[in-house]
Design an enzyme around this catalytic site. Sequence first.
Site, PDB file in Angstrom:
ATOM      1  N   LEU A  22      51.383  35.552  37.419  1.00  0.00           N
ATOM      2  CA  LEU A  22      51.772  36.971  38.067  1.00  0.00           C
ATOM      3  C   LEU A  22      52.392  38.002  37.270  1.00  0.00           C
ATOM      4  O   LEU A  22      52.184  39.144  37.652  1.00  0.00           O
ATOM      5  CB  LEU A  22      53.021  36.183  39.478  1.00  0.00           C
ATOM      6  CG  LEU A  22      52.624  36.796  40.843  1.00  0.00           C
ATOM      7  CD1 LEU A  22      51.405  36.638  40.899  1.00  0.00           C
ATOM      8  CD2 LEU A  22      53.647  36.226  41.855  1.00  0.00           C
ATOM      9  N   GLN A 196      69.020  32.305  26.284  1.00  0.00           N
ATOM     10  CA  GLN A 196      69.451  32.230  25.273  1.00  0.00           C
ATOM     11  C   GLN A 196      68.541  31.228  23.869  1.00  0.00           C
ATOM     12  O   GLN A 196      68.467  30.903  23.330  1.00  0.00           O
ATOM     13  CB  GLN A 196      71.140  32.325  24.905  1.00  0.00           C
ATOM     14  CG  GLN A 196      71.374  33.173  24.934  1.00  0.00           C
ATOM     15  CD  GLN A 196      73.285  33.366  25.434  1.00  0.00           C
ATOM     16  OE1 GLN A 196      73.622  32.178  23.872  1.00  0.00           O
ATOM     17  NE2 GLN A 196      74.086  33.832  26.257  1.00  0.00           N
ATOM     18  N   CYS A 385      33.334  25.477  52.589  1.00  0.00           N
ATOM     19  CA  CYS A 385      32.932  24.078  51.790  1.00  0.00           C
ATOM     20  C   CYS A 385      32.965  23.040  52.623  1.00  0.00           C
ATOM     21  O   CYS A 385      32.027  22.857  53.338  1.00  0.00           O
ATOM     22  CB  CYS A 385      34.122  23.966  50.589  1.00  0.00           C
ATOM     23  SG  CYS A 385      32.796  23.374  49.426  1.00  0.00           S
ATOM     24  N   HIS A 511      32.788  29.588  48.508  1.00  0.00           N
ATOM     25  CA  HIS A 511      33.945  29.338  48.352  1.00  0.00           C
ATOM     26  C   HIS A 511      34.280  30.973  49.051  1.00  0.00           C
ATOM     27  O   HIS A 511      34.499  31.506  47.439  1.00  0.00           O
ATOM     28  CB  HIS A 511      34.977  28.894  47.291  1.00  0.00           C
ATOM     29  CG  HIS A 511      35.098  27.752  47.453  1.00  0.00           C
ATOM     30  ND1 HIS A 511      36.009  26.625  48.275  1.00  0.00           N
ATOM     31  CD2 HIS A 511      33.890  26.405  47.235  1.00  0.00           C
ATOM     32  CE1 HIS A 511      35.913  25.345  47.892  1.00  0.00           C
ATOM     33  NE2 HIS A 511      34.708  25.348  47.270  1.00  0.00           N
ATOM     34  N   GLU A 513      37.269  33.275  49.307  1.00  0.00           N
ATOM     35  CA  GLU A 513      38.203  32.934  48.419  1.00  0.00           C
ATOM     36  C   GLU A 513      38.447  32.959  47.274  1.00  0.00           C
ATOM     37  O   GLU A 513      39.690  34.120  47.194  1.00  0.00           O
ATOM     38  CB  GLU A 513      39.440  31.660  48.892  1.00  0.00           C
ATOM     39  CG  GLU A 513      39.123  30.299  48.615  1.00  0.00           C
ATOM     40  CD  GLU A 513      38.398  29.767  49.370  1.00  0.00           C
ATOM     41  OE1 GLU A 513      37.022  29.841  49.772  1.00  0.00           O
ATOM     42  OE2 GLU A 513      38.588  28.480  48.750  1.00  0.00           O
TER      43      GLU A 513
HETATM   44  N1  GLN Z   1      34.029  17.408  48.877  1.00  0.00           N
HETATM   45  C1  GLN Z   1      32.242  18.257  49.415  1.00  0.00           C
HETATM   46  C2  GLN Z   1      31.415  17.879  48.391  1.00  0.00           C
HETATM   47  O1  GLN Z   1      31.348  18.013  47.512  1.00  0.00           O
HETATM   48  C3  GLN Z   1      32.708  19.500  49.673  1.00  0.00           C
HETATM   49  C4  GLN Z   1      33.584  20.102  48.321  1.00  0.00           C
HETATM   50  C5  GLN Z   1      34.584  21.220  48.343  1.00  0.00           C
HETATM   51  O2  GLN Z   1      34.961  21.918  49.623  1.00  0.00           O
HETATM   52  N2  GLN Z   1      35.052  22.316  47.931  1.00  0.00           N
HETATM   53  O3  GLN Z   1      30.123  19.020  48.904  1.00  0.00           O
END
Ligand code: GLN
Length: 540
Positions: A22, A196, A385, A511, A513
Amino acid sequence: MSKDVKYIFVTGGVVSSLGKGLTAAALGTLLENRGLKVALQKFDPYLNVDPGTMSPFQHGEVYVLDDGAETDLDLGHYERFTNTKLTRFNNLTSGQVYQEVLDKERRGDYLGKTVQVIPHVTDEIQNRIRDLAEASGADIVITEIGGTTGDIEGLPFLEAIREFALDVGPRNAAFVHVTFVPFINAAGELKTKPTQQSVAKMREIGLAPNILVCRCEKPINKELRRKMSLFCNVPVEAVIEEKDVDHSIYEVPLMLQRERMDDLVCDHFGLDVPPADMEHWQEIIRKLIAPRNQVRIGVVGKYVELNDAYKSVYESIIHAGIANDCGIEIEKIDAEDIEKEGAETYLKGLAGILVPGGFGERGVEGKILAVQYARENSVPYFGLCLGMQVATIEYARNVLGLEGAHSLEFDPETKHPVIALMDEQFDVTLKGGTMRLGAQDCQIAPETKSAELYGASVISERHRHRFEFNNNYRDQFETAGMVIAGTTTDGKLVELVELKEHPFFIACQYHPEFLSKPSASHPLFRGFIAACHAAMDRRS
Ligand code: GLN
């Protein structure tokens, strides 16, 4: 190599989890805002080749890059805080170094020499610093060394950066040591001794920090600053206070700016650049501190007790909160608790429910129950996912009536493998074994909620999974009302599903995110939080 590139090395002392990543990222933010081009990289001394196979309990989240590299979560900070472009070359582990050295040894590249840590391993490490400088064209390369000073496995990295700094000269290299200044309750005092000792440990191997970043719970007064300056041999203005943040990690760049850390760095390197304009960053903090609205979001996972396991998910939710002027309270819910006590107990009253990614069977039935609760009670649902796969399974079981429907990952004998391994996926992937990894294009179907949110028909998102929506069931799902809102551009793999008669029900195989920033939240997260807020409004 150009001598003009400047190198900053960030090391950590006393304890782990101080937020070196960070700090490195926040310094990157400041330097970028002074008009400098910054590149960041992380060196991890452990022997795994990458964190891809490590449990989130060991290592926190695995952060995936565009090129499919499975990396340390600090690279997530780098991407969220700066515009640096990251590839698999931005994260180096001891495992990779030794693999490379041993490959060379087998090929006979060392021409009969004895292969040793110095110079062969250390040279390999130094090559990575030079390679990044060259490939990135950066003015400043920030290299973070994982682990804590004094760790045996970190020594080759510290030796390598010592040699590197010698080579580029003292005005082109700066050492930042992030250390811990604990507050001892019984004494009512901050203590500088660990710092230190940590700096002494560095000096033993020939490294002397130019800047000390002191992580602390309470402010560090002048006297303590002078003491650390004296004992650690750094100028008193180079003793930087980095206190625990009040509200958010996004305060860190502003905190470091107040402590003039970026000025110190620029002075050290003799860089004549304008001060950082952090107005937009201050705006982010203003929105975080005093949002107009408030929502409570449930994240149903299996590593909920570990903050780092879903790091990017939590950050993306917060970014979407900023975009919606909405304060977020994240309720971390263990999927196994839902299995034991039912969904209602844990999910009632939440503005929205999110199921993140995951591997392995533990907690899966709880996640399926969470989806059912969200679907039946019109609570906004966002699946990532595995969160998309459980949404598919739930719909198959409870709407299509396919009893025992499951993913082949969890029930290899299921009569209805609605999530399975698809032949098609092997055409598109094979980068990391059978895992589908990294950025791939996705075609968004017109007139869907997702199309509206993305405002584009082809998007790119990062993947990390093995199993896929089973195309043999596609028609059945669509007839029953599930919308296939996105597929791979060849149409072969389902990427995104949504439900129409629902305030917000979107689940993606990828994903999102990994592509959200505080100043540019991801469209699907933004839409999710907007829907959560709207749903609360309707209820009240
Ligand atoms: N386990 C699931 C797969 O391999 C989902 C993977 C995940 O959520 N990153 O397809």
